[in-house]
Write an enzyme that holds these catalytic residues in place. Structure first.
Site, mmCIF file in Angstrom:
data_model
loop_
_atom_site.group_PDB
_atom_site.id
_atom_site.type_symbol
_atom_site.label_atom_id
_atom_site.label_comp_id
_atom_site.label_asym_id
_atom_site.label_seq_id
_atom_site.Cartn_x
_atom_site.Cartn_y
_atom_site.Cartn_z
ATOM 1 N N LYS A 156 0.877 -1.061 -0.052
ATOM 2 C CA LYS A 156 -0.243 0.010 -0.087
ATOM 3 C C LYS A 156 1.059 1.195 0.044
ATOM 4 O O LYS A 156 1.555 1.512 0.961
ATOM 5 C CB LYS A 156 -1.038 0.129 1.458
ATOM 6 N N GLU A 187 9.612 1.804 11.108
ATOM 7 C CA GLU A 187 10.678 2.852 10.598
ATOM 8 C C GLU A 187 10.184 4.237 10.718
ATOM 9 O O GLU A 187 9.120 4.597 9.742
ATOM 10 C CB GLU A 187 11.254 2.516 9.164
ATOM 11 N N CYS A 198 13.246 11.479 6.678
ATOM 12 C CA CYS A 198 13.331 11.072 8.242
ATOM 13 C C CYS A 198 14.854 11.180 8.967
ATOM 14 O O CYS A 198 14.641 11.563 10.169
ATOM 15 C CB CYS A 198 12.836 9.591 8.476
ATOM 16 N N GLU A 248 9.599 16.225 15.414
ATOM 17 C CA GLU A 248 9.665 16.403 13.913
ATOM 18 C C GLU A 248 8.888 17.385 13.154
ATOM 19 O O GLU A 248 7.610 17.336 13.249
ATOM 20 C CB GLU A 248 9.679 14.717 13.576
HETATM 21 C C1 UN1 Z 1 13.829 8.157 4.646
HETATM 22 O O1 UN1 Z 1 13.998 9.738 4.811
HETATM 23 O O2 UN1 Z 1 12.730 7.841 4.913
HETATM 24 O O3 UN1 Z 1 19.554 8.100 3.954
HETATM 25 C C2 UN1 Z 1 14.756 7.466 3.906
HETATM 26 C C3 UN1 Z 1 19.056 9.013 3.539
HETATM 27 C C4 UN1 Z 1 18.230 8.102 2.138
HETATM 28 C C5 UN1 Z 1 17.012 7.567 2.736
HETATM 29 C C6 UN1 Z 1 16.103 8.367 3.576
HETATM 30 N N1 UN1 Z 1 18.930 7.333 1.432
HETATM 31 O O4 UN1 Z 1 18.677 10.059 3.637
#
Ligand code: UN1
Length: 506
Positions: free
Chosen positions: A185, A259, A293, A394
């Site tokens: 999804k 995650e 993230c 965040e």
């Molecule tokens: C994310 O922001 O969910 O290390 C992943 C990084 C990328 C992946 C980010 N290769 O910033």
């Protein structure tokens, strides 16, 4: 199929779910719009607004397909995946352009996103000829001991909009190489890139039912996380939704991989190369408009260099060109949606009320080329203390908080003083400080003299505390999410031998 409820214009751009090897509409016939966040007049397409029933059909197909896919030799499964990597590589530019159109990040970055999917696919497909287990001596005579990875079953994947192709690849490829089947999804904000990925898998020869995609909102997520036939749920997204996923799945004892959020810090020491640190903070803070993230939303700067750093950081951030990511001159694209932009703006207000100083930015961009998109100025807050919400929560937008520190110890303590633990970095030329920070910052990823973003596919990716639940994706660690260990003992002595009891048998 003729659909009286849709105009020809709509039909041209109506996309489908992928269930049991067929491209099909939702049972309800309902759709949602996918629009360009840089220009909302640009309608990318209509995607199925799927129901519980659609999810159930996809799960049933995946369950059926599991029985033969799990028995396909892993090197054969891998051959299909290698082919998929080649197909993606051949269409990289097209996929990147579509991704910029639906997600907004600049074309260089969407090329990177597609490249990450290619890299992950090659890297983990190669596991088809490894998937190593262990062999070990037995404590008893004429007995063999080994462990193997076994597939688990139907894996549900709920993926976010910020890495629309890379993150589906991080989950789908390890699941498939281990012999599982999949229901994906993707985020409602970026279904086109996920669809490209799934189509490529179909073209590469993944059998019907092995990979399914159901687009839509919470009803699909709810169905996937509560269905008894789903064995694994892998989720990337906010901590709030991750909690819900975990709660939904808990009564079924599903294996859950989460995650979630981050509040990542770059620590700039007084001996750092300031130019290098500035480059890193700009890229880490404003790359992907801060919508990673791993984004560096906190910069912790040593008081000795604080003012000099801030002056140049502000100057450089002010000169970033914000606009449509398809324009190669653009350095920062829009936020993904009105809702996300409103969140960014609300944090700018919170920061002001908390007494932080806006050193640059702070406003939505609404005129000229920015009129129809979700654009925001690159924003830097100074005078931020560790207790402020803008230093703890965040934001997921182009807002960076600068916090002053007096030593590496204080920097580490500030870096650790949040609920998240994804990524962190230090800029220093002093190896002692680098190693101390490397050891003492409690995150899943750490960088020295590089920003907090830019993880490579062959190392574990994930975080501590409220960022994750102890699993890692990417690297070989991804195999641990999508397989379970089976320890096997083969006794060829022809008699009963009792472990821990028949200890005299030399
Ligand atoms: C994310 O922001 O969910 O290390 C992943 C990084 C990328 C992946 C980010 N290769 O910033």
């Amino acid at each position: 199929m003729w659909r009286p409820d849709l105009t020809a214009y709509d039909l041209q751009m109506t996309y489908s779910n992928f269930v049991d090897g067929k491209w099909v509409q939702s049972a309800s016939g309902a759709t949602f719009e996918n629009r360009n966040p840089a220009n909302t007049n640009d309608l990318i397409g209509l995607f199925p607004d799927s129901t519980t029933r659609d999810a159930e059909l996809a799960i049933a197909a995946a369950k059926r397909a599991f029985e033969s896919w799990r028995l396909a030799p892993a090197p054969k499964r891998a051959e299909i995946l290698f082919k998929a990597a080649q197909l993606i590589a051949a269409r990289k530019e097209e996929f990147a352009r579509d991704m910029t159109r639906e997600m907004g990040k600049v074309i260089e970055e969407t090329r990177g996103d597609v490249q990450e999917a290619i890299d992950m696919t090659y890297f983990l497909a190669a596991e088809g000829r490894r998937l190593h287990g262990q062999t070990a001596p037995s404590e008893l005579r004429d007995k063999f001991a080994m462990s193997i990875r076994q597939p688990i079953g139907v894996c549900a994947m709920i993926t976010p909009w910020n890495f629309p192709m890379a993150i589906p690849s991080w989950k789908i490829i390890p699941a498939l190489v281990c012999g599982n089947t999949v229901v994906l999804k993707p985020s409602e904000l970026t279904p086109l890139s996920a669809m490209h990925f799934v189509k490529v898998l179909e073209q590469a020869g993944v059998p019907a039912g092995v990979v399914n995609m159901v687009t839509g909102g919470p009803p699909v997520g709810e169905a996937l996380t509560t269905h008894p036939d789903v064995a694994v749920v892998s989720f990337t997204g906010s901590t709030a939704v991750g909690k819900l996923v975990n709660q939904n799945a808990a009564p079924f004892f599903k294996k859950v991989h989460l995650e979630m959020g981050g509040k990542n810090a770059i620590m700039v020491m007084d001996d750092a190369s300031l130019d290098l640190a500035l480059e890193g903070c700009l890229w880490g803070g404003f790359g992907t408009s801060g919508q990673r993230c791993t984004a560096a939303s906190r910069v912790i700067v040593h008081e000795q260099v604080h003012d000099r750093f801030v002056e140049q950081f502000v100057q450089r951030a002010k000169s970033l060109r914000v606009g449509n990511g398809l324009d190669t001159a653009t350095q920062m694209g829009p936020s993904i949606s009105e809702k996300q932009l409103q969140k960014v703006m609300s944090y700018v207000e919170i920061g002001k009320q908390e007494g932080a100083t806006i050193a640059c930015g702070g406003k939505r961009l609404t005129s000229g080329a920015h009129a129809n998109g979700f654009f925001h100025e690159p924003t830097i807050f100074t005078g931020v203390t560790r207790t402020m919400r803008i230093a703890r929560e965040e934001i997921f937008g182009p807002v960076v908080s600068v916090i002053k520190c007096r030593s590496v110890d204080e920097a580490v303590s500030i870096a650790n003083d949040v609920v998240y633990g994804l990524s962190c970095s230090i800029y220093t030329q002093d190896i002692n400080r680098a190693f101390k920070a490397m050891r003492d910052v409690y995150t899943g990823i750490f960088y020295v003299n590089a920003p907090t973003i830019g993880a490579e596919v062959h190392l574990p990716f994930g975080g501590t505390k409220a960022t994750g639940n102890g699993h890692r994706e990417a690297g070989l660690a991804a195999l641990d999410v999508f397989s379970e260990w089976k320890s096997i003992y083969v006794d060829f002595s022809g008699k009963l031998q009792r472990a821990q009891i028949d200890t005299e048998n030399l």
